[in-house]
Design an enzyme around this catalytic site. Structure first.
Site, PDB file in Angstrom:
ATOM      1  CE  LYS A   7      -3.652  -2.627   0.606  1.00  0.00           C
ATOM      2  NZ  LYS A   7      -4.595  -2.898  -0.498  1.00  0.00           N
ATOM      3  CB  SER A  59      -7.599  -0.389  -1.452  1.00  0.00           C
ATOM      4  OG  SER A  59      -6.487  -0.605  -0.608  1.00  0.00           O
TER       5      SER A  59
END
Length: 306
Positions: free
Chosen positions: A146, A254
């Site tokens: 991420k 996400s």
């Protein structure tokens, strides 16, 4: 799986290393001494077959001696320098796509031992905007990737698909910064889709780095599923000391800090720095090839990661 491979690599390196040292300083001299003794006891010169039978090491010793330098090099490279990873999902689109193979810098955030992952040498700390690989806090057996959004002490708000950051401020500071929106400039729509709707691409201008993100305007906020933190609003987060707040560039697709919390410093693996290979897996409905076979190479994607 990566943890088990690291342990296996360390064990193999230790075993082959011990055999290599034993052969170099004991077994090989013993074989040479045995050869000299045999030659002194014979009137004629020993045949090549006899010499080979005396001087050649066993299969286990020979294999260990041959592979030890290679295994040791791989261990050092993978543990302390660079490690390859494959991107398995679209949570970091458009920066990283499914099928990208990346290199992760293992020494940027400090050197760690490959098994217990204890840091023994400080180098630098993550910065806002870094693309970071880490052990998923919910299940450390899984590697996640991420983008770093919040540093220790930062306050983060993600509201109406807009990101706000209030940098950490020490108690002794005379004046502390306020929340500032991260500027998002619209770029295009329709280049990417999530299977349901077209996604809008924005340029996100963070204080340290500028990168691109995707936003699905049809997806409603999921604040009810956000990580619950005492003393804050449902869409506000205060990053604890020694931890980091991360988000995927594909904002509405996400699983990141908004939903499971923060990344402890000890879970950090390294910084993703480059794409070294990128395979395309798109194919028509009439294709007879298995889904895991690539249909092409995306050479235009090779290079550094922003």
């Amino acid at each position: 799986m990566a943890v088990y491979f690291s342990i296996f690599l360390v064990i193999v390196t230790l075993v082959t290393g011990i055999v290599w040292v034993a052969d170099k300083f004991y077994l090989a001299p013993q074989r040479r001494l045995k050869l000299a003794t045999a030659q002194s006891q014979c009137d004629d010169t020993l045949s090549e077959e006899a010499i080979a039978s005396i001087t050649e090491p066993s299969a286990i010793v020979d294999t260990s001696v041959q592979i030890f330098p290679v295994i040791a090099f791989v261990l050092v490279l993978r543990s302390f320098l660079y490690e390859p990873f494959q991107i398995p999902s679209g949570s970091m689109m458009p920066t990283l796509l499914d099928g990208d193979f990346i290199l992760v810098n293992k020494y940027t955030y400090g050197l760690r031992d490959p098994v217990a992952r204890q840091k023994f040498f400080e180098v630098s700390e993550p910065e806002r905007g870094d693309v970071m690989v880490f052990k998923y806090p919910v299940d450390p057996q899984i590697d996640f990737i991420k983008r770093v959004i919040g540093l220790p002490g930062d306050r983060i708000i993600y509201r109406n698909k807009q990101l706000y950051i209030k940098p950490a401020c020490s108690e002794t500071a005379s004046e502390c910064p306020e929340f500032e929106p991260v500027v998002q400039n619209f770029q295009a729509k329709g280049e990417y889709d999530d299977g349901i709707s077209d996604l809008s691409r924005y340029s996100s201008q963070m204080p340290e780095k500028t990168h691109e993100i995707l936003v699905d305007g049809q997806t409603l906020p999921r604040k009810a599923n956000y990580f619950k933190q005492a003393g804050t609003a449902a869409d506000e987060f205060v990053v604890p000391e020694g931890q980091y707040f991360v988000m995927g560039d594909n904002r509405d697709n996400s699983l990141d800090s908004r939903f499971w919390g923060f990344v402890p410093e000890e879970n950090i693996v390294g910084e993703a720095v480059a794409i070294w290979m990128s395979f395309d897996f798109e194919r028509g409905p009439d294709s007879f090839l298995p889904s895991w076979i690539p249909t092409g190479v995306r050479f235009e994607r090779l290079g550094g990661i922003n």
